[in-house]
Design a protein around this motif. Sequence first.
Motif, short mmCIF file in Angstrom:
data_model
loop_
_atom_site.label_atom_id
_atom_site.label_comp_id
_atom_site.label_asym_id
_atom_site.label_seq_id
_atom_site.Cartn_x
_atom_site.Cartn_y
_atom_site.Cartn_z
N THR A 484 0.72 -1.15 0.19
CA THR A 484 0.32 0.15 -0.35
C THR A 484 1.20 1.97 -0.26
N ALA A 485 0.91 1.87 -0.97
CA ALA A 485 1.06 3.54 -0.79
C ALA A 485 0.42 4.65 -0.95
N ARG A 486 0.23 5.24 0.51
CA ARG A 486 -0.67 6.58 0.49
C ARG A 486 0.87 7.78 0.70
N VAL A 487 0.47 8.74 -0.11
CA VAL A 487 0.80 10.21 -0.29
C VAL A 487 0.47 10.86 1.25
N THR A 488 0.73 11.20 2.14
CA THR A 488 0.66 11.63 3.72
C THR A 488 0.06 13.48 3.32
N PRO A 489 -1.05 14.18 4.50
CA PRO A 489 -1.37 15.12 3.92
C PRO A 489 -0.12 16.17 4.06
N ASP A 490 0.64 16.15 4.66
CA ASP A 490 1.48 17.41 4.60
C ASP A 490 2.78 16.46 3.54
N GLY A 491 2.36 15.88 2.52
CA GLY A 491 3.45 15.33 1.18
C GLY A 491 4.42 14.05 1.53
N GLY A 492 4.46 13.80 2.53
CA GLY A 492 5.39 12.70 2.98
C GLY A 492 4.98 11.34 2.16
N LEU A 493 4.59 10.08 2.91
CA LEU A 493 5.00 8.75 2.11
C LEU A 493 5.16 8.11 3.18
N GLU A 494 3.63 7.07 2.87
CA GLU A 494 3.62 6.14 3.92
C GLU A 494 2.77 4.84 3.16
N LEU A 495 4.04 3.59 2.85
CA LEU A 495 4.01 2.68 2.69
C LEU A 495 4.52 1.35 3.28
N ARG A 496 2.85 0.69 3.49
CA ARG A 496 3.07 -0.35 3.90
C ARG A 496 2.99 -2.21 3.17
N VAL A 497 4.04 -2.86 4.13
CA VAL A 497 4.25 -4.49 3.73
C VAL A 497 3.82 -4.66 5.06
N GLY A 498 3.62 -6.44 4.04
CA GLY A 498 3.63 -7.57 4.80
C GLY A 498 4.78 -8.35 4.80
N VAL A 499 5.73 -7.50 4.42
CA VAL A 499 6.99 -8.53 4.97
C VAL A 499 7.94 -7.93 5.64
N HIS A 500 8.73 -8.22 6.52
CA HIS A 500 9.18 -7.60 7.39
C HIS A 500 10.89 -7.25 7.69
N SER A 501 10.86 -6.09 8.39
CA SER A 501 12.27 -6.12 8.74
C SER A 501 13.34 -5.78 9.55
N HIS A 502 13.99 -6.66 9.85
CA HIS A 502 15.33 -6.78 11.32
C HIS A 502 16.16 -6.36 11.43
N GLY A 503 16.50 -6.39 9.96
CA GLY A 503 18.04 -5.53 10.02
C GLY A 503 18.03 -5.58 8.64
N GLN A 504 18.01 -6.27 7.64
CA GLN A 504 18.28 -5.93 5.85
C GLN A 504 17.73 -4.49 5.99
N GLY A 505 17.44 -3.51 6.33
CA GLY A 505 17.60 -1.69 5.91
C GLY A 505 16.61 -1.58 4.79
N MET A 506 15.42 -2.00 4.74
CA MET A 506 14.44 -2.19 4.02
C MET A 506 13.06 -0.92 4.28
N GLU A 507 13.75 0.20 5.54
CA GLU A 507 12.54 1.10 5.69
C GLU A 507 13.64 2.15 4.41
N THR A 508 15.22 2.00 4.23
CA THR A 508 15.82 3.04 3.61
C THR A 508 15.23 2.14 2.25
N THR A 509 15.18 1.17 1.87
CA THR A 509 15.38 0.67 0.71
C THR A 509 14.41 0.98 -0.55
N PHE A 510 13.62 0.58 0.41
CA PHE A 510 11.95 0.78 -0.24
C PHE A 510 11.48 2.36 -0.25
N ALA A 511 12.33 3.08 0.90
CA ALA A 511 11.96 4.49 1.28
C ALA A 511 12.44 4.96 -0.99
N GLN A 512 14.08 3.94 -0.92
CA GLN A 512 14.57 4.27 -1.89
C GLN A 512 13.47 3.94 -3.30
#
Length: 786
Positions: A484-512
Amino acid sequence: NADTHGRPGKPQGVGARVPRKEDARHLHGKGNFVADMAMPGLCEVAFLRSPLAHARIASVRVAEQIADKAFVRQAMADARDIVADSTLPSYQVSAQPPLASGKVRFVGEPVAMVFAPTRAEAEDYAELIEVDYDDLPVYPDVVSAQAAQGDFVHEEWRDNVFVTLNVDKQFDELAAQADVVVRRKIDLSRQCMVPMEGKAVLAYWDHQADQLVVVSATQVPHMIRSVLAQCLDLEQGRVRVVSPDVGGAFGYKCVLQQEELCVAWLAKTFKKPFRFIEDRREHLTAGANSREHHYEMVAYADRRGKLLALDAKITIDGGAYSVWPFTIGLEPGQAIGNLPGPYAFKGYRCVTRAVATNKPGFVPYRGVARTGVCFAIELTMDAIAREVGREPWEIRQENLVQGEQMPYVNVTGKHLDSGDYPASLQQAMDMIGVDAIRERQRQGEADGRLIGVGLATYTEQAAHGTSVFAAWGTPVIPGFDQATARVTPDGGLELRVGVHSHGQGMETTFAQIANEILGVDVASIKLLHGDTGQTPFSTGTYASRSLVMSGGAVSQACKRLLPRLTHIGAHLLQADPASVAWNGDRLEAGGKSVSVKDVADAWYLRPQLLPPDVDPSGLEVTVGYKPKVDTGCFTYATHAAVVAVDPGTGGVEILDYVVVEDCGTMINPMVVEGQTIGGVAQGIGTAFYEETPYDENGQPLASTLADYMLPGATEVPNMRLHHFETPSPHTEFGAKGMGEGGAIAPPAVLFNAVNDALRPLGAAELLRTPLSPTRVLAAIAQGSRQ
Ligand code: MCN
Ligand code: SMO
């Protein structure tokens, strides 16, 4: 941003070395792990564990004083056993009770549980439970287990074999043409995974949602929800599983652990919060084990060392229970299919068996069976080279699938998608300097040590599709995912995924990935993951699938949002939609521009500014993605090392280590490098240090970190990494999964290097992990006796 090295105009997009967003919170001690959580009325749970490996439970006596807080299996009558079923025809099912029922099958199996306000009190209470056992014959290894005539690990079985798989491809015909036959017995010892954080689970009843909430350190929250709902007879909607920060997972946390079920049952039953945190001793003795494979390899080659046919027998020590959902079938399935690795030979016969023994169950561990098969085939390659008197890299160059043969379907039907394996080998040879090492060996070392060079090339099948898991007998795993991708009211972005990041750095790479498409600043993009209450369904993170599957879905979701943003933005600019163009997060036309934030502002707060034909779906989408083929993508690499062996002490030092890897397009090369280095560190552990030995009674002999050795910073050398980037033809951006790869090759590379070093002494070849100084000295002694 100078230190991101992104492309012009896309400094945070695909390929940029963006520093990991998640690091600041961890470095400042702000991580949120299960053990950090506080909750009024929280009780801690302790388990009474079996002291015996195989025995019938004759009687259990619970002291009166703890009758209301101690539980055995019978008290949990409304909970079902964990049943990891498989569609493989020969598979025998091992139902795993949450607490031992009738008998115990390994030392450390939970027999009873007790709760109290603190763990210390709970442990004291557990001592007030007395259990009488009647001994049964113990099967501490695959040999004794296969010899058993009765009293099987699972009494209703026909023997102690979980599953047997066979393949025969033109074996007799091609083996008959061989000039040389090389035989080796090759073994990987049993080991643990030892993440910094062990198992951890907290469960409570949310009265408002009328829902069981299980906060668990897991890679697969939705899968845990499914199985807990099933075992506890709850509708799925009445179970929410949240995986918070997780302190390393490595496969250990991609299966349901029986303690998770026990704690969830307590919360469901008493409608109060309960928690269990595994301690180190529990992890090392009762936690799930991995890696134990036994190989009998017979290679048939021509006079120049070209492999014509391979005959292999692989026996895997599956422990007492097959784990849910992957089952023990995953291990023999991957082993039989991936043993040929990157090589092009055509004759193959293999029988692979997973055997039940009286040890903890076998769990997938980073690299899964590929660490084992790489070890077996790469040691065999070096043995062939010795036999035909050529250099190990020369025969590899000729045996590898060649670049011009790509894409290539190998002897086991693997669709090797892209890349140039011999080029990666050549690059590694150049970097490690094989000719200079040979010269240095001729000169000898001033300090009397012996140096050796070793290498290994492997393929890392990643992001497998539905059919691949189905063929391994696990039909519950799909080759797709949603985001799921949602543009937030302040122009940011919220991404929702069912996988899990536990050290692999996905919070960064998915944002990229999102930045690449929408231009939104990486700092303004938030990844929500690991919560069945907040994300699309996913079977979770394992098999290096997250980037390809969920990352692909993030890309698709952002691409779906883009025209909606353009439509609104063009209207705000009063421009013809055909004349507008995005520049980063700004839409430009005729010298004017609006930002994603302006568009969000109109959508959320000023609907009168929107175009009359605006899409009412707005600035949020959920989209699925699947790669173009179902067969997975094949990352590959060559690792090479130089070692120095002290023939007096048997000590080994790694002098140099290089990795040449190709995971297609890299989303973030710095993250890829971190993943590789971490994996290599674990591989060094498998090669030199880690082992969970059991005695003939099935008693674990390594129960603390004083006798279970791990590589520390001083044992892991600085390594030199080189990347090829051959895009996958099948995936978004051409990226391939790579999270496991680092852990695959090191045992093979380091054993080949040590065996190379010991050749002048005529030492016996070392063929069993871990390569301890004692074993090095024994190999030297054995050589001098011959
Ligand atoms: N990546 C990238 N470019 C590529 C491939 C990957 O930038 N071409 C990035 C990804 O965006 C992601 C990371 O590298 O941030 C790993 O991606 P991927 O290969 O998709 O693997 P997963 O995210 O699915 O992670 C699972 C994998 C497995 S199966 C094990 S086991 C493992 C591993 O990753 N466990 C780990 N790495 C681990 N790393 C840490 N720190 N902790 C674990 O428990
Ligand atoms: S062992 Mo990784 O979770 O596939």
